[in-house]
Design a protein around this motif. Structure first.
Motif, PDB file in Angstrom:
ATOM      1  N   UNK A 190      52.320  39.935  46.376  1.00  0.00           N
ATOM      2  CA  UNK A 190      51.298  39.646  46.334  1.00  0.00           C
ATOM      3  C   UNK A 190      50.164  39.941  47.448  1.00  0.00           C
ATOM      4  N   UNK A 191      49.001  39.545  47.447  1.00  0.00           N
ATOM      5  CA  UNK A 191      47.938  39.886  48.440  1.00  0.00           C
ATOM      6  C   UNK A 191      47.371  38.638  48.136  1.00  0.00           C
ATOM      7  N   UNK A 192      47.097  38.003  49.743  1.00  0.00           N
ATOM      8  CA  UNK A 192      46.846  36.875  50.866  1.00  0.00           C
ATOM      9  C   UNK A 192      45.190  37.272  51.390  1.00  0.00           C
ATOM     10  N   UNK A 193      43.673  37.006  50.158  1.00  0.00           N
ATOM     11  CA  UNK A 193      43.119  37.688  50.519  1.00  0.00           C
ATOM     12  C   UNK A 193      41.657  36.205  50.969  1.00  0.00           C
ATOM     13  N   UNK A 194      42.627  34.955  51.673  1.00  0.00           N
ATOM     14  CA  UNK A 194      41.523  34.244  51.687  1.00  0.00           C
ATOM     15  C   UNK A 194      40.285  33.960  50.311  1.00  0.00           C
ATOM     16  N   UNK A 195      39.411  33.561  49.955  1.00  0.00           N
ATOM     17  CA  UNK A 195      38.487  33.261  50.092  1.00  0.00           C
ATOM     18  C   UNK A 195      37.526  34.308  49.072  1.00  0.00           C
ATOM     19  N   UNK A 196      38.362  35.896  49.545  1.00  0.00           N
ATOM     20  CA  UNK A 196      38.158  37.120  48.998  1.00  0.00           C
ATOM     21  C   UNK A 196      37.293  36.508  47.134  1.00  0.00           C
ATOM     22  N   UNK A 197      36.338  37.623  47.388  1.00  0.00           N
ATOM     23  CA  UNK A 197      35.818  37.853  45.346  1.00  0.00           C
ATOM     24  C   UNK A 197      37.063  38.711  44.231  1.00  0.00           C
ATOM     25  N   UNK A 198      37.139  38.052  43.421  1.00  0.00           N
ATOM     26  CA  UNK A 198      37.900  39.428  42.589  1.00  0.00           C
ATOM     27  C   UNK A 198      37.021  39.520  41.287  1.00  0.00           C
ATOM     28  N   UNK A 199      37.503  40.359  40.443  1.00  0.00           N
ATOM     29  CA  UNK A 199      36.936  40.499  39.605  1.00  0.00           C
ATOM     30  C   UNK A 199      37.476  40.608  38.375  1.00  0.00           C
ATOM     31  N   UNK A 200      37.440  41.104  36.785  1.00  0.00           N
ATOM     32  CA  UNK A 200      37.758  41.387  35.730  1.00  0.00           C
ATOM     33  C   UNK A 200      36.974  41.330  34.515  1.00  0.00           C
ATOM     34  N   UNK A 201      37.728  42.850  33.678  1.00  0.00           N
ATOM     35  CA  UNK A 201      36.543  43.609  33.094  1.00  0.00           C
ATOM     36  C   UNK A 201      37.074  42.347  31.782  1.00  0.00           C
ATOM     37  N   UNK A 210      53.283  37.791  55.154  1.00  0.00           N
ATOM     38  CA  UNK A 210      52.874  37.980  53.333  1.00  0.00           C
ATOM     39  C   UNK A 210      51.699  39.130  53.944  1.00  0.00           C
ATOM     40  N   UNK A 211      51.424  39.393  53.164  1.00  0.00           N
ATOM     41  CA  UNK A 211      50.053  40.898  53.235  1.00  0.00           C
ATOM     42  C   UNK A 211      48.990  39.862  53.263  1.00  0.00           C
ATOM     43  N   UNK A 212      48.410  40.454  54.597  1.00  0.00           N
ATOM     44  CA  UNK A 212      46.802  39.955  53.929  1.00  0.00           C
ATOM     45  C   UNK A 212      46.220  41.014  54.780  1.00  0.00           C
ATOM     46  N   UNK A 213      44.320  41.004  54.785  1.00  0.00           N
ATOM     47  CA  UNK A 213      43.676  42.056  55.012  1.00  0.00           C
ATOM     48  C   UNK A 213      44.128  42.349  56.476  1.00  0.00           C
ATOM     49  N   UNK A 214      44.216  41.353  57.677  1.00  0.00           N
ATOM     50  CA  UNK A 214      44.881  42.498  59.055  1.00  0.00           C
ATOM     51  C   UNK A 214      45.362  43.565  58.770  1.00  0.00           C
ATOM     52  N   UNK A 236      34.777  49.931  50.849  1.00  0.00           N
ATOM     53  CA  UNK A 236      34.359  48.166  50.538  1.00  0.00           C
ATOM     54  C   UNK A 236      35.512  48.437  49.089  1.00  0.00           C
ATOM     55  N   UNK A 237      35.917  47.324  49.395  1.00  0.00           N
ATOM     56  CA  UNK A 237      37.475  46.563  48.156  1.00  0.00           C
ATOM     57  C   UNK A 237      37.466  46.159  47.369  1.00  0.00           C
ATOM     58  N   UNK A 238      37.237  46.068  46.269  1.00  0.00           N
ATOM     59  CA  UNK A 238      37.216  45.277  45.766  1.00  0.00           C
ATOM     60  C   UNK A 238      37.859  44.842  44.252  1.00  0.00           C
ATOM     61  N   UNK A 239      39.313  44.098  44.531  1.00  0.00           N
ATOM     62  CA  UNK A 239      40.381  43.680  43.530  1.00  0.00           C
ATOM     63  C   UNK A 239      39.905  42.892  41.976  1.00  0.00           C
ATOM     64  N   UNK A 261      41.441  54.005  61.795  1.00  0.00           N
ATOM     65  CA  UNK A 261      42.798  54.253  61.211  1.00  0.00           C
ATOM     66  C   UNK A 261      43.122  53.812  59.756  1.00  0.00           C
ATOM     67  N   UNK A 262      42.895  53.120  59.447  1.00  0.00           N
ATOM     68  CA  UNK A 262      42.992  53.002  57.494  1.00  0.00           C
ATOM     69  C   UNK A 262      41.762  52.643  57.238  1.00  0.00           C
ATOM     70  N   UNK A 263      40.977  53.358  57.621  1.00  0.00           N
ATOM     71  CA  UNK A 263      39.490  54.313  56.788  1.00  0.00           C
ATOM     72  C   UNK A 263      38.866  52.703  56.548  1.00  0.00           C
ATOM     73  N   UNK A 264      38.558  51.928  57.124  1.00  0.00           N
ATOM     74  CA  UNK A 264      37.248  50.717  57.865  1.00  0.00           C
ATOM     75  C   UNK A 264      37.438  49.984  56.218  1.00  0.00           C
ATOM     76  N   UNK A 265      38.405  49.555  55.938  1.00  0.00           N
ATOM     77  CA  UNK A 265      37.958  49.032  54.852  1.00  0.00           C
ATOM     78  C   UNK A 265      38.307  48.353  55.001  1.00  0.00           C
ATOM     79  N   UNK A 266      37.433  46.992  53.934  1.00  0.00           N
ATOM     80  CA  UNK A 266      36.756  45.801  53.977  1.00  0.00           C
ATOM     81  C   UNK A 266      36.897  44.989  52.459  1.00  0.00           C
ATOM     82  N   UNK A 267      37.558  43.702  52.715  1.00  0.00           N
ATOM     83  CA  UNK A 267      38.413  43.077  51.074  1.00  0.00           C
ATOM     84  C   UNK A 267      37.262  41.854  51.187  1.00  0.00           C
ATOM     85  N   UNK A 268      37.430  41.751  49.990  1.00  0.00           N
ATOM     86  CA  UNK A 268      36.647  40.117  49.641  1.00  0.00           C
ATOM     87  C   UNK A 268      34.898  39.894  49.264  1.00  0.00           C
TER      88      UNK A 268
END
Length: 428
Positions: free
Chosen positions: A417-428, A272-276, A353-356, A312-319
């Motif tokens: 699916x993307x398992x980002x743990x307890x990371x924050x997400x948003x809705x318009x 499964x896909x997680x941030x790491x 920062x990437x917010x989903x 090399x992955x862009x130093x992305x931080x999620x959540x």
């Protein structure tokens, strides 16, 4: 007239049709079996010839009892190594449990035999252990994202609790505190271990045989827990009958226990896909054009500190929370550049920062991560990427994404699916 009578008689008493065979013989791997349908419709199978050597029969019986049907073709790579270290882990864990329980009884002022320790251990699991279970149950989303890390944490907590119990005879006046903290840690360990069991088993299920894997895994746990309990009884009645012996044996058992768990997790190909794991996939793809499979990636994962940034992955931080990572004016600009996407990117001082969005899938996270990685390669030394750089990176991502995704799924990754743990997400 006689001919007519004969015809009518034959019509009244038709000849019985020949009976269809209801039994047959099957031959497979030097074993002949007679299969037969009983009158009630049940199928009976009886071995009529077995030309296998005795040692082969024992091995096959062991495999049928403790390994899933069709092994090794029905499981993913790494299952045997995982099982070997799991067996040793259960032996050391059960032995340590016997020693810690005996120590608790000594601290309480009793003088038990080794056998009494195994009986009373079931009673001492109550109390503070339930509090630990309740607290750890709130961390379920994090365990979905990082099951390997939390499985290791579970066993470290268990050994910590057992360690407090082992040293409790040194301070009998603090018996209640030591026993309570020990069981509190064990309660958290129980919840974490059980919660991470399903994603770990799922990573090995190659043919939808999750129930079979689970059943055989529990059989192995039961067998080697009994072996470990026997070893613990032997230690408790000999070299570990004194507190000095326990202070030597318990740390050694704990070290072997944790080492076995780490090796189990290193052998487990979580798909499964997680941030790491996403960052590692993107980094290798951008750098070499290669896509890693779960089996390729398993030994590269950081099991203790999975949140490290990958350049090399862009130093992305999620959540991060949307209102904390991006200004309103920048948010409007991002939505104008990526109007149809379910991610928002913002360059901070050290990372991106990437917010989903709340319904974003693994594919959306992959798209955002690729854009961030390509942007980092294009913008060079400039700190803040311009709109033209972002559009160029976005176009590059669109050109490679379809074949990239197809190969990713062919390698066995679940991108729904993307398992980002307890990371924050948003809705318009």
């Amino acid at each position: 007239m006689d001919l007519l009578n004969k015809f009518n008689a034959r019509k009244k008493n038709p000849e019985k049709s020949p009976s269809v065979p209801v039994s047959w013989i099957e031959v497979s791997e030097s074993v002949s079996r007679r299969c037969q349908f009983q009158p009630d419709g049940q199928l009976s199978v009886k071995i009529i010839d077995d030309s296998r050597p005795a040692i082969q029969r024992v091995v096959d019986s062991f495999l049928n009892t403790f390994f899933p049907s069709g092994y090794p073709y029905s499981v993913n790579e790494g299952y045997l190594r995982y099982t070997q270290f799991r067996a040793l882990q259960h032996v050391t864990s059960a032995a340590l449990s016997v020693l810690s329980t005996q120590s608790l009884l000594f601290a309480a002022g009793l003088r038990p035999t080794a056998a009494q320790a195994t009986v009373v251990s079931w009673v001492l699991k109550d109390g503070m252990q339930h509090v630990g279970k309740l607290i750890c149950s709130n961390l379920g989303a994090r365990m979905d994202s990082e099951p390997k890390r939390w499985r290791i944490i579970a066993d470290v907590l268990y050994d910590l609790g057992a360690g407090l119990e082992v040293i409790s005879p040194l301070c009998p006046h603090l018996f209640l505190e030591m026993a309570g903290l020990g069981n509190f840690a064990k309660g958290m360990a129980v919840v974490a271990a059980r919660a991470t069991r399903l994603p770990i088993y799922s990573s090995f299920a190659k043919e939808g045989n999750l129930s079979d894997l689970f059943a055989k895994g529990e059989a192995i746990s039961t067998l080697f827990n009994v072996v470990g309990m026997g070893a613990g009884l032997q230690l408790a009645s000999t070299i570990c009958s004194s507190i000095q012996g326990k202070l030597i044996a318990a740390p050694l058992l704990s070290i072997v226990h944790v080492y076995c768990v780490v090796e189990q997790m290193r052998a487990t190909p979580i798909n499964t896909l997680n941030p790491q794991r996403t960052a590692m996939i993107i980094a290798d793809f951008v750098k070499s054009g290669r896509i890693l499979s779960p089996a390729d990636l398993r030994y590269q994962e950081d099991l203790v500190f999975p949140g490290r940034l990958i350049e090399d992955a862009g130093n992305v931080k999620v959540g991060g929370a949307l209102h904390e990572v991006i200004k309103p004016s920048k948010l409007i600009e991002m939505k104008q550049i990526f109007p149809e996407e379910k991610f928002v990117l913002n360059q901070s001082h050290k990372w991106v920062d990437m917010v989903l969005e709340h319904d974003a899938s693994g594919e959306d996270a992959l798209r955002g991560w690729l854009v961030a990685a390509y942007t980092a390669n294009i913008k060079g030394p400039s700190h803040e990427p311009t709109a033209s750089v972002l559009l160029e990176a976005y176009e590059k991502m669109n050109n490679v994404f379809t074949p990239f995704l197809c190969e990713l799924q062919a390698k066995g990754w679940h991108t729904d699916r993307f398992l980002d743990g307890a990371g924050s997400r948003f809705a318009w």
